[in-house]
Design an enzyme around this catalytic site. Structure first.
Site, PDB file in Angstrom:
ATOM      1  N   HIS A   1      25.270 -13.264  31.808  1.00 23.45           N
ATOM      2  CA  HIS A   1      25.972 -12.102  31.261  1.00 23.45           C
ATOM      3  C   HIS A   1      25.115 -11.282  30.316  1.00 23.45           C
ATOM      4  CE1 HIS A   1      29.349 -14.676  32.635  1.00 23.45           C
ATOM      5  NE2 HIS A   1      29.801 -13.522  33.051  1.00 23.45           N
TER       6      HIS A   1
ATOM      7  N   HIS B   1      31.492  -9.373  43.357  1.00 22.39           N
ATOM      8  CA  HIS B   1      31.900 -10.111  42.163  1.00 22.39           C
ATOM      9  C   HIS B   1      33.404  -9.990  41.980  1.00 22.39           C
ATOM     10  CE1 HIS B   1      32.444 -10.793  37.814  1.00 22.39           C
ATOM     11  NE2 HIS B   1      31.338 -11.496  37.875  1.00 22.39           N
TER      12      HIS B   1
END
Length: 300
Positions: free
Chosen positions: A113, A213
């Protein structure tokens, strides 16, 4: 909407079906009350190599041939940082334990991330390279693909990115800078089905693969499926486990999953029907955001 009006699944309106099934992966999730749930020491599948390996092996036994985790330390409200040595060490031990448990039966997907600077990401990459992860996801913040390209040039691990990018214009910068070889558009954020179809076509021209995603739930998941079915450069689909549990109850008919693969629905539109009564009976009352950022990113 057009698919429902025409009585056809959306993929029929997007060029037709390329894939009969879609390979899928899942995050490692702790199971409450099981050997994978957090113990008295605060150890869980996110920070304990043995627990992570056992959980990964359980998913492989279910049929998954790819699992994902992000053990590289807490998220931060600040810019990319250098990983601590203990974070590098833990990440390497986590990946090593999973690789030893599953062997070549499953790919390992390593997520962060956008936590690191380019140099910090390369230090992390060197530590996990021996265990051959399928990708290193968002190794640096996604706002500067020129910096992400430095990481891509410095590691043998494929770089993946895209969950926080919106529209073809942002993805074009990633492609132009050769910052990633795997794009991860999330249809809840990337502009929807038609915009993401354009993103995938742009990627195909550069031999870049697409791995949709999903962090939002089964409606975005269903949209991802409809698009992925049509993509020659499709790689793998994020699945929230087997789309079971509460995600199944949100739909009148659950997303079909079998032996590690999602089976695309042939029903009109997105191929799913939302159970609005279940939604109305379970309003969100919390205050936390998805991926809550922290003012104190480096914790003892």
């Amino acid at each position: 909407i057009i698919g429902k009006e025409a009585g056809k699944p959306a993929y029929k309106l997007l060029g037709g079906q390329v894939h009969e099934t879609l390979r899928s992966y899942t995050y490692l999730y702790p199971h409450t009350g099981s050997v994978h749930s957090e113990d008295a020491r605060g150890q869980n599948v996110y920070n304990d190599p043995d627990m992570a390996a056992a959980c990964a092996l359980e998913y492989v036994e279910q049929g998954f041939n790819a699992v994902k985790l992000d053990p590289a330390g807490p998220y931060t409200a600040y810019d990319g940082h250098q990983p601590r040595l203990i974070d590098i060490d833990l990440s390497a031990r986590m990946i090593k334990a999973i690789r030893e448990a599953v062997g070549t039966r499953a790919d390992i997907l390593f997520g962060t991330h956008g936590q690191f600077t380019a140099s910090g990401a390369l230090r992390m990459a060197r530590a996990i390279e021996p265990y051959d992860p399928l990708w290193f996801e968002e190794p640096v913040p996604p706002d500067m693909p020129e910096v992400m390209a430095q990481v891509a040039r410095g590691t043998s691990i494929p770089i993946a990115t895209g969950e926080r990018l919106t529209t073809k214009f942002e993805f074009a910068r990633v492609i132009e800078n050769r910052a990633a070889t795997i794009l991860q558009p999330d249809l809840g954020r990337s502009g929807g089905i038609l915009e993401t179809k354009k993103i995938a076509a742009m990627a195909e021209a550069y031999h870049i693969q697409v791995a949709p995603h999903c962090y939002c739930g089964p409606i975005v998941g269903a949209a991802n499926i409809q698009l992925a079915v049509t993509l020659p450069n499709f790689l793998i689909l994020e699945s929230l486990k087997q789309w079971d549990g509460f995600h199944a109850t949100l739909l009148k008919k659950k997303i079909e999953w079998q032996d590690g693969n999602v089976i695309p629905s042939k029903e009109p539109g997105l191929g799913v029907e939302l159970n609005e009564e279940v939604c109305e009976a379970h309003p969100y009352s919390g205050k936390d955001l998805h991926l809550q950022m922290m003012q104190t990113p480096l914790m003892p």
